[in-house]
Design an enzyme around this catalytic site. Structure first.
Site, mmCIF file in Angstrom:
data_model
loop_
_atom_site.group_PDB
_atom_site.id
_atom_site.type_symbol
_atom_site.label_atom_id
_atom_site.label_comp_id
_atom_site.label_asym_id
_atom_site.label_seq_id
_atom_site.Cartn_x
_atom_site.Cartn_y
_atom_site.Cartn_z
ATOM 1 C CB ALA A 238 43.934 44.895 51.346
ATOM 2 C CE1 TYR A 239 41.391 38.930 46.032
ATOM 3 C CE2 TYR A 239 42.713 37.150 46.945
ATOM 4 C CZ TYR A 239 41.771 37.599 46.040
ATOM 5 O OH TYR A 239 41.202 36.718 45.141
#
Length: 251
Positions: free
Chosen positions: A158-159
């Site tokens: 996600a990051y």
């Protein structure tokens, strides 16, 4: 769009989002030492922001703290208004504000995904939008990505996805600002010893990540702040539309 120029001899001003802690705080201090007035943006930790501002002013600099959620376009517009009202204009914008969540892609709560992307993608876009509208000629915008876009460590899906978006939009902004004498670059740190990075990691994990670069140590917030100072100072004026991976030599 017409770009204003700072009056000859006028003080230059920096807006540093996420400037109360970690890399953002180091950037705020470093730019203050380069004789910029610094607007320290923070999301919630007013005490940390006040400490940063107090340290800058105690050293002879000029600074003020302004609370704003970087994903809120009205709050960010007010942040830039404050910079212009208090210091006369905006010459440097450094978007250090960010959110990190670690999880395998299969297990990530989508509400967490939305929160990460709200801060990292929408927040970067909102801050970049105001920078594009407000920066004076001779100014600079610096966004923040991560070297994990290249190293592709598990649990960072996600990051890293959000930071890949940061790289794309900031490099496009560099081309959209053609003719205005404004540089736009992105810094992509490797493992850096901040609370955000260290939180939740075992000593063994930290040691393994510290050994990953050929220099065999973690970066420091000050290492990254020096890169930002270069990109926003006179020595870095020929660097534009780039992603600079400040990571000690990690692949």
């Amino acid at each position: 769009m017409t770009t204003n120029h700072a009056p000859p001899g006028a003080e230059r001003t920096a807006v540093v989002t996420g400037g109360s802690r970690g890399i953002g705080r180091a950037v705020a201090h470093r730019l203050a030492r380069a004789d910029l007035a610094v607007v320290v943006n923070y999301a919630s930790d007013a005490d940390a922001a006040e400490e940063t501002v107090a340290a800058i002013t105690a050293a002879g600099g000029r600074s003020t703290g302004v609370r704003a959620d970087v994903a809120d376009e009205h709050a960010v517009a007010a942040l830039f208004d404050r910079a212009e009202q208090e210091f006369g204009g905006v010459d440097v914008v450094v978007n250090c504000a960010g959110r990190l969540a670690l999880s395998p892609i299969a297990d990530l709560d989508l509400a967490v995904l939305d929160a990460v992307h709200r801060t990292n993608i929408r927040g970067t876009f909102v801050v970049a939008q105001q920078a594009a509208r407000r920066l004076r000629a001779g100014g600079s915008f610096v966004g923040f990505s991560t070297s994990v876009v290249g190293t592709q460590f598990p649990a960072y899906g996600a990051y890293a996805a959000s930071k890949g978006a940061v790289e794309a939009l900031t490099l496009i902004l560099a081309r959209e600002l053609r003719g205005r004498d404004i540089t736009v670059n992105t810094v992509a740190p490797g493992p850096t010893a901040t609370d955000l990075f260290l939180d939740g990691k075992t000593p063994e994990q930290i040691d393994r990540l510290a050994k990953a670069p050929p220099l065999e140590r973690l970066g420091t917030p000050e290492d990254i702040a020096e890169v930002v100072a270069f990109l926003t100072g006179p020595e870095g004026r020929w660097v534009n539309g780039q992603v600079l991976r400040a990571n000690g030599g990690m692949v």
